[in-house]
Design a protein around this motif. Sequence first.
Motif, PDB file in Angstrom:
ATOM      1  N   THR A  84       0.824  -1.208   0.000  1.00  0.00           N
ATOM      2  CA  THR A  84       0.000   0.000   0.000  1.00  0.00           C
ATOM      3  C   THR A  84       0.858   1.257   0.000  1.00  0.00           C
ATOM      4  O   THR A  84       2.004   1.247   0.480  1.00  0.00           O
ATOM      5  CB  THR A  84      -0.937   0.061   1.225  1.00  0.00           C
ATOM      6  OG1 THR A  84      -0.152   0.029   2.418  1.00  0.00           O
ATOM      7  CG2 THR A  84      -1.944  -1.081   1.216  1.00  0.00           C
ATOM      8  N   ARG A  86       0.184   5.274   1.162  1.00  0.00           N
ATOM      9  CA  ARG A  86      -0.773   6.128   1.888  1.00  0.00           C
ATOM     10  C   ARG A  86      -0.234   7.535   2.047  1.00  0.00           C
ATOM     11  O   ARG A  86       0.968   7.739   2.132  1.00  0.00           O
ATOM     12  CB  ARG A  86      -1.018   5.595   3.302  1.00  0.00           C
ATOM     13  CG  ARG A  86      -1.763   4.319   3.377  1.00  0.00           C
ATOM     14  CD  ARG A  86      -1.944   3.927   4.847  1.00  0.00           C
ATOM     15  NE  ARG A  86      -2.408   2.580   4.970  1.00  0.00           N
ATOM     16  CZ  ARG A  86      -3.607   2.254   5.402  1.00  0.00           C
ATOM     17  NH1 ARG A  86      -4.443   3.172   5.782  1.00  0.00           N
ATOM     18  NH2 ARG A  86      -3.976   0.998   5.471  1.00  0.00           N
ATOM     19  N   ASN A  91      -5.569   8.362   2.934  1.00  0.00           N
ATOM     20  CA  ASN A  91      -5.917   7.914   1.581  1.00  0.00           C
ATOM     21  C   ASN A  91      -4.954   6.800   1.213  1.00  0.00           C
ATOM     22  O   ASN A  91      -3.739   6.921   1.401  1.00  0.00           O
ATOM     23  CB  ASN A  91      -5.783   9.068   0.578  1.00  0.00           C
ATOM     24  CG  ASN A  91      -6.811  10.141   0.825  1.00  0.00           C
ATOM     25  OD1 ASN A  91      -8.000   9.881   0.825  1.00  0.00           O
ATOM     26  ND2 ASN A  91      -6.345  11.358   1.062  1.00  0.00           N
ATOM     27  N   ARG A  92      -5.494   5.713   0.695  1.00  0.00           N
ATOM     28  CA  ARG A  92      -4.675   4.525   0.461  1.00  0.00           C
ATOM     29  C   ARG A  92      -4.838   4.009  -0.967  1.00  0.00           C
ATOM     30  O   ARG A  92      -5.949   3.931  -1.488  1.00  0.00           O
ATOM     31  CB  ARG A  92      -5.088   3.436   1.434  1.00  0.00           C
ATOM     32  CG  ARG A  92      -4.262   2.168   1.326  1.00  0.00           C
ATOM     33  CD  ARG A  92      -4.775   1.150   2.282  1.00  0.00           C
ATOM     34  NE  ARG A  92      -5.983   0.556   1.707  1.00  0.00           N
ATOM     35  CZ  ARG A  92      -6.339  -0.710   1.855  1.00  0.00           C
ATOM     36  NH1 ARG A  92      -5.627  -1.503   2.611  1.00  0.00           N
ATOM     37  NH2 ARG A  92      -7.416  -1.176   1.286  1.00  0.00           N
ATOM     38  N   TYR A  93      -3.708   3.663  -1.562  1.00  0.00           N
ATOM     39  CA  TYR A  93      -3.700   2.965  -2.845  1.00  0.00           C
ATOM     40  C   TYR A  93      -3.130   1.580  -2.576  1.00  0.00           C
ATOM     41  O   TYR A  93      -2.074   1.432  -1.955  1.00  0.00           O
ATOM     42  CB  TYR A  93      -2.828   3.703  -3.873  1.00  0.00           C
ATOM     43  CG  TYR A  93      -2.633   2.913  -5.131  1.00  0.00           C
ATOM     44  CD1 TYR A  93      -3.645   2.826  -6.077  1.00  0.00           C
ATOM     45  CD2 TYR A  93      -1.443   2.243  -5.372  1.00  0.00           C
ATOM     46  CE1 TYR A  93      -3.480   2.081  -7.244  1.00  0.00           C
ATOM     47  CE2 TYR A  93      -1.266   1.495  -6.535  1.00  0.00           C
ATOM     48  CZ  TYR A  93      -2.291   1.426  -7.452  1.00  0.00           C
ATOM     49  OH  TYR A  93      -2.116   0.677  -8.603  1.00  0.00           O
ATOM     50  N   ARG A  94      -3.832   0.543  -3.035  1.00  0.00           N
ATOM     51  CA  ARG A  94      -3.374  -0.840  -2.839  1.00  0.00           C
ATOM     52  C   ARG A  94      -2.908  -1.404  -4.175  1.00  0.00           C
ATOM     53  O   ARG A  94      -3.644  -1.359  -5.166  1.00  0.00           O
ATOM     54  CB  ARG A  94      -4.512  -1.697  -2.286  1.00  0.00           C
ATOM     55  CG  ARG A  94      -4.073  -3.085  -1.905  1.00  0.00           C
ATOM     56  CD  ARG A  94      -5.252  -3.838  -1.269  1.00  0.00           C
ATOM     57  NE  ARG A  94      -4.842  -5.090  -0.715  1.00  0.00           N
ATOM     58  CZ  ARG A  94      -4.731  -6.213  -1.424  1.00  0.00           C
ATOM     59  NH1 ARG A  94      -5.004  -6.219  -2.707  1.00  0.00           N
ATOM     60  NH2 ARG A  94      -4.349  -7.335  -0.829  1.00  0.00           N
ATOM     61  N   ILE A 108       2.979   6.128  -9.540  1.00  0.00           N
ATOM     62  CA  ILE A 108       1.576   5.956  -9.166  1.00  0.00           C
ATOM     63  C   ILE A 108       0.932   7.330  -9.251  1.00  0.00           C
ATOM     64  O   ILE A 108       1.188   8.206  -8.429  1.00  0.00           O
ATOM     65  CB  ILE A 108       1.423   5.345  -7.752  1.00  0.00           C
ATOM     66  CG1 ILE A 108       2.039   3.939  -7.697  1.00  0.00           C
ATOM     67  CG2 ILE A 108      -0.046   5.261  -7.377  1.00  0.00           C
ATOM     68  CD1 ILE A 108       3.500   3.896  -7.462  1.00  0.00           C
ATOM     69  N   THR A 110      -2.347  10.015  -9.472  1.00  0.00           N
ATOM     70  CA  THR A 110      -3.581  10.169  -8.714  1.00  0.00           C
ATOM     71  C   THR A 110      -4.823   9.944  -9.566  1.00  0.00           C
ATOM     72  O   THR A 110      -5.780   9.322  -9.118  1.00  0.00           O
ATOM     73  CB  THR A 110      -3.635  11.573  -8.070  1.00  0.00           C
ATOM     74  OG1 THR A 110      -2.517  11.689  -7.180  1.00  0.00           O
ATOM     75  CG2 THR A 110      -4.919  11.782  -7.303  1.00  0.00           C
ATOM     76  N   GLN A 122      -4.451   5.656  -9.665  1.00  0.00           N
ATOM     77  CA  GLN A 122      -5.324   5.440  -8.519  1.00  0.00           C
ATOM     78  C   GLN A 122      -6.794   5.594  -8.898  1.00  0.00           C
ATOM     79  O   GLN A 122      -7.670   5.209  -8.133  1.00  0.00           O
ATOM     80  CB  GLN A 122      -4.984   6.427  -7.393  1.00  0.00           C
ATOM     81  CG  GLN A 122      -3.591   6.230  -6.829  1.00  0.00           C
ATOM     82  CD  GLN A 122      -3.374   7.068  -5.600  1.00  0.00           C
ATOM     83  OE1 GLN A 122      -4.182   7.063  -4.674  1.00  0.00           O
ATOM     84  NE2 GLN A 122      -2.273   7.802  -5.570  1.00  0.00           N
ATOM     85  N   ARG A 124      -8.620   8.304  -9.071  1.00  0.00           N
ATOM     86  CA  ARG A 124      -9.303   9.253  -8.181  1.00  0.00           C
ATOM     87  C   ARG A 124      -9.702  10.506  -8.949  1.00  0.00           C
ATOM     88  O   ARG A 124      -9.094  10.859  -9.947  1.00  0.00           O
ATOM     89  CB  ARG A 124      -8.394   9.648  -7.009  1.00  0.00           C
ATOM     90  CG  ARG A 124      -8.078   8.478  -6.096  1.00  0.00           C
ATOM     91  CD  ARG A 124      -7.169   8.940  -4.955  1.00  0.00           C
ATOM     92  NE  ARG A 124      -6.806   7.843  -4.088  1.00  0.00           N
ATOM     93  CZ  ARG A 124      -7.476   7.485  -3.007  1.00  0.00           C
ATOM     94  NH1 ARG A 124      -8.565   8.138  -2.658  1.00  0.00           N
ATOM     95  NH2 ARG A 124      -7.071   6.481  -2.268  1.00  0.00           N
TER      96      ARG A 124
END
Length: 158
Positions: A84, A86, A91-94, A108, A110, A122, A124
Motif C-alpha cells: 500500500t 498512503r 488515503n490509500r492505494y493498494r 503511481i 492520482t 489510482q 481518483r
Amino acid sequence: MSASSTARRVAATVLTVGALVSAVALPASAHDGDRDRHRQPRVEISRVQADSPGRDNGSNRSLNAEWVEITNNTRRAVNLDGWTLRDRDGNRYRFDDVRLQGRASVRIHTGVGRDTRTDLFQDRRRYVWDNRSDTATLRDDRGRTVGTESWGRHHHRR
C-alpha cells in the motif's frame, strides 16, 4: 587423572572456546548491521511530485501530474501485490498483481488512466497529496513500513 576430571577440563575448554568465538562474532555482527543501515533499500519511494505543474484545476491531466515514484533497487523482480501507498490523511492505494522488475521504477498517478509497466493510476477524481506538507508511506503486504517520504512543515525522512 580421573575420568571426571578429564570431563571437567574438556567442558572448561569448550566453554572458553565458545566464549572467545562469541566475543569475536559479536562485534562482527554489529558491524554488519551498520553496513546494512547504509545500504540502499530494496524498494523505496524514489521521487514525489505532490504539486502538479500549473494550476490545480481538478482536470484528469492535472491529477495525473501528481505522482509518487517507487523504485526497485535490486536485480530481481519484486511482487508488490498487497502493498500500500498512503498519505498522512489515510488515503490509500493498494497494489494489485503488480510485479516491479529489477532496477525499474513505476509512478503511481492520482487520476484516471490505463495501468502500464511504468505507470499506475489510482483512478481518483480528487488530489491526494498536499502540495505544502504531507507524507507518503509505502508498506509491504505484511503492513511493515518499507519507506516514507515527507515534505513541508512535518518534513522528516525515515
